[in-house]
Motif scaffolding. Structure first.
Motif, PDB file in Angstrom:
ATOM      1  N   ALA A   1       0.661  -0.954   0.339  1.00 30.84           N
ATOM      2  CA  ALA A   1       0.242  -0.473   0.052  1.00 30.84           C
ATOM      3  C   ALA A   1       1.493   1.049  -0.171  1.00 30.84           C
ATOM      4  CB  ALA A   1      -1.085   0.214   1.206  1.00 30.84           C
ATOM      5  N   ASP A   2      -0.161   2.224   0.118  1.00 31.17           N
ATOM      6  CA  ASP A   2       1.378   3.389   0.403  1.00 31.17           C
ATOM      7  C   ASP A   2       2.395   3.907   1.366  1.00 31.17           C
ATOM      8  OD1 ASP A   2      -0.637   4.383  -1.790  1.00 31.17           O
ATOM      9  OD2 ASP A   2      -1.869   5.459  -0.957  1.00 31.17           O
ATOM     10  N   ARG A   3       2.538   3.135   2.354  1.00 29.50           N
ATOM     11  CA  ARG A   3       2.867   2.514   3.300  1.00 29.50           C
ATOM     12  C   ARG A   3       4.098   2.017   3.386  1.00 29.50           C
ATOM     13  NH1 ARG A   3      -0.646   5.040   8.508  1.00 29.50           N
ATOM     14  NH2 ARG A   3      -1.424   6.033   7.503  1.00 29.50           N
ATOM     15  N   ARG A   4       5.176   2.750   4.017  1.00 30.33           N
ATOM     16  CA  ARG A   4       6.346   1.397   4.204  1.00 30.33           C
ATOM     17  C   ARG A   4       5.704   0.366   5.211  1.00 30.33           C
ATOM     18  NH1 ARG A   4      12.079   2.736   3.448  1.00 30.33           N
ATOM     19  NH2 ARG A   4      13.286   0.647   4.234  1.00 30.33           N
ATOM     20  N   GLN A   5       6.279  -1.085   5.431  1.00 25.58           N
ATOM     21  CA  GLN A   5       5.475  -2.256   5.439  1.00 25.58           C
ATOM     22  C   GLN A   5       6.696  -3.112   6.246  1.00 25.58           C
ATOM     23  OE1 GLN A   5       2.591  -2.677   6.960  1.00 25.58           O
ATOM     24  NE2 GLN A   5       1.960   0.013   6.424  1.00 25.58           N
ATOM     25  N   MET A   6       6.670  -3.991   6.437  1.00 20.70           N
ATOM     26  CA  MET A   6       7.741  -4.879   6.675  1.00 20.70           C
ATOM     27  C   MET A   6       6.943  -6.503   7.118  1.00 20.70           C
ATOM     28  SD  MET A   6      10.814  -5.743  10.215  1.00 20.70           S
ATOM     29  CE  MET A   6      11.490  -4.539   9.477  1.00 20.70           C
ATOM     30  N   LEU A   7       7.769  -7.402   6.435  1.00 21.14           N
ATOM     31  CA  LEU A   7       7.009  -8.656   6.682  1.00 21.14           C
ATOM     32  C   LEU A   7       8.221  -9.577   6.985  1.00 21.14           C
ATOM     33  CD1 LEU A   7       5.235  -8.901   2.389  1.00 21.14           C
ATOM     34  CD2 LEU A   7       3.959  -8.837   4.518  1.00 21.14           C
ATOM     35  N   THR A   8       7.629 -10.361   7.698  1.00 16.82           N
ATOM     36  CA  THR A   8       8.401 -11.093   8.575  1.00 16.82           C
ATOM     37  C   THR A   8       7.649 -12.748   7.479  1.00 16.82           C
ATOM     38  OG1 THR A   8       8.439 -10.785   9.921  1.00 16.82           O
ATOM     39  CG2 THR A   8       9.234 -13.184   9.877  1.00 16.82           C
ATOM     40  N   ILE A   9       9.180 -14.218   6.311  1.00 14.20           N
ATOM     41  CA  ILE A   9       8.335 -14.727   6.055  1.00 14.20           C
ATOM     42  C   ILE A   9       8.646 -15.862   7.219  1.00 14.20           C
ATOM     43  CG2 ILE A   9       8.745 -16.140   4.025  1.00 14.20           C
ATOM     44  CD1 ILE A   9       7.157 -13.705   3.553  1.00 14.20           C
ATOM     45  N   GLU A  10       8.393 -16.901   7.499  1.00 13.17           N
ATOM     46  CA  GLU A  10       8.545 -17.693   8.577  1.00 13.17           C
ATOM     47  C   GLU A  10       8.807 -19.152   8.204  1.00 13.17           C
ATOM     48  OE1 GLU A  10       7.951 -17.530  12.274  1.00 13.17           O
ATOM     49  OE2 GLU A  10       7.086 -15.537  11.947  1.00 13.17           O
ATOM     50  N   ASN A  11       8.682 -19.364   6.955  1.00 13.63           N
ATOM     51  CA  ASN A  11       9.455 -21.271   6.605  1.00 13.63           C
ATOM     52  C   ASN A  11       9.466 -20.822   4.623  1.00 13.63           C
ATOM     53  OD1 ASN A  11       6.707 -20.107   5.068  1.00 13.63           O
ATOM     54  ND2 ASN A  11       6.232 -22.015   4.972  1.00 13.63           N
ATOM     55  N   HIS A  12      10.214 -21.587   4.280  1.00 15.82           N
ATOM     56  CA  HIS A  12      10.927 -21.733   2.795  1.00 15.82           C
ATOM     57  C   HIS A  12       9.717 -21.171   1.668  1.00 15.82           C
ATOM     58  CE1 HIS A  12      13.205 -21.725  -0.403  1.00 15.82           C
ATOM     59  NE2 HIS A  12      12.074 -22.791  -1.331  1.00 15.82           N
ATOM     60  N   ALA A  13       9.639 -20.040   1.064  1.00 14.95           N
ATOM     61  CA  ALA A  13       9.320 -19.598   0.019  1.00 14.95           C
ATOM     62  C   ALA A  13       9.607 -18.634  -1.647  1.00 14.95           C
ATOM     63  CB  ALA A  13       8.137 -18.266   0.272  1.00 14.95           C
ATOM     64  N   ASP A  14       9.535 -19.737  -2.776  1.00 14.32           N
ATOM     65  CA  ASP A  14       9.516 -18.468  -3.705  1.00 14.32           C
ATOM     66  C   ASP A  14       9.712 -17.278  -4.208  1.00 14.32           C
ATOM     67  OD1 ASP A  14      11.501 -21.313  -4.416  1.00 14.32           O
ATOM     68  OD2 ASP A  14       9.413 -21.347  -5.294  1.00 14.32           O
ATOM     69  N   ILE A  15      10.462 -16.419  -3.693  1.00 13.45           N
ATOM     70  CA  ILE A  15      10.160 -14.333  -2.977  1.00 13.45           C
ATOM     71  C   ILE A  15      10.911 -14.055  -3.931  1.00 13.45           C
ATOM     72  CG2 ILE A  15      10.346 -12.878  -1.104  1.00 13.45           C
ATOM     73  CD1 ILE A  15       9.933 -15.320   0.691  1.00 13.45           C
TER      74      ILE A  15
END
Length: 140
Positions: free
Chosen positions: A23-37
């Protein structure tokens, strides 16, 4: 170990083939397991894959985004990487072997990252060639 990603406003990211836009703001995501990113800024459009190194990068990217075609593309990627080895000098060519190792380990994002310096080097070489061609044309 979790992966923390800080997304800029409106930045795109692809996780396991799903395109997500912040969205319009800076965000932090935490990916807890393996994923193709892969971040949107690291993606190469098909029409941009017009050089040998960018073509291999695009194939690697395709493996990351489309697991259903990996088995078909991995041998093609290895063959195309092998074709690049004699073209580049030893210092920059190490990135080719690094990318090949990551492809063998199915770590496609790291393989893409390994090719970035090679893409930059290839672009400088092509600019030099174009500059020489322009000088030759102007001299005629």
């Amino acid at each position: 170990m979790a992966l923390r990603l800080t997304l800029k406003p409106n930045e795109k990211i692809v996780i396991n083939g799903c395109v997500i836009r912040n969205a319009d703001r800076r965000q932090m995501l935490t990916i807890e397991n393996h994923a193709d990113i892969v971040r949107g800024v690291d993606l190469l459009a098909e029409d941009e894959a017009g050089t040998p190194v960018k073509n291999v990068y695009y194939f690697i990217q395709s493996c990351l985004l489309r697991p259903d075609i990996r088995d078909e593309l991995v041998p093609v990627i290895h063959k195309d990487l092998a074709k690049l080895v004699p073209i580049f000098h030893e210092e920059i060519g190490g990135h080719i072997f690094e990318a090949a190792n990551h492809v063998s380990a199915a770590d496609f994002y790291k393989a893409m990252r390994a090719l970035r310096p090679l893409i930059e080097y290839e672009a400088r070489l092509l600019d030099m060639i174009k500059g020489k061609e322009n000088l030759a044309t102007a001299a005629e």
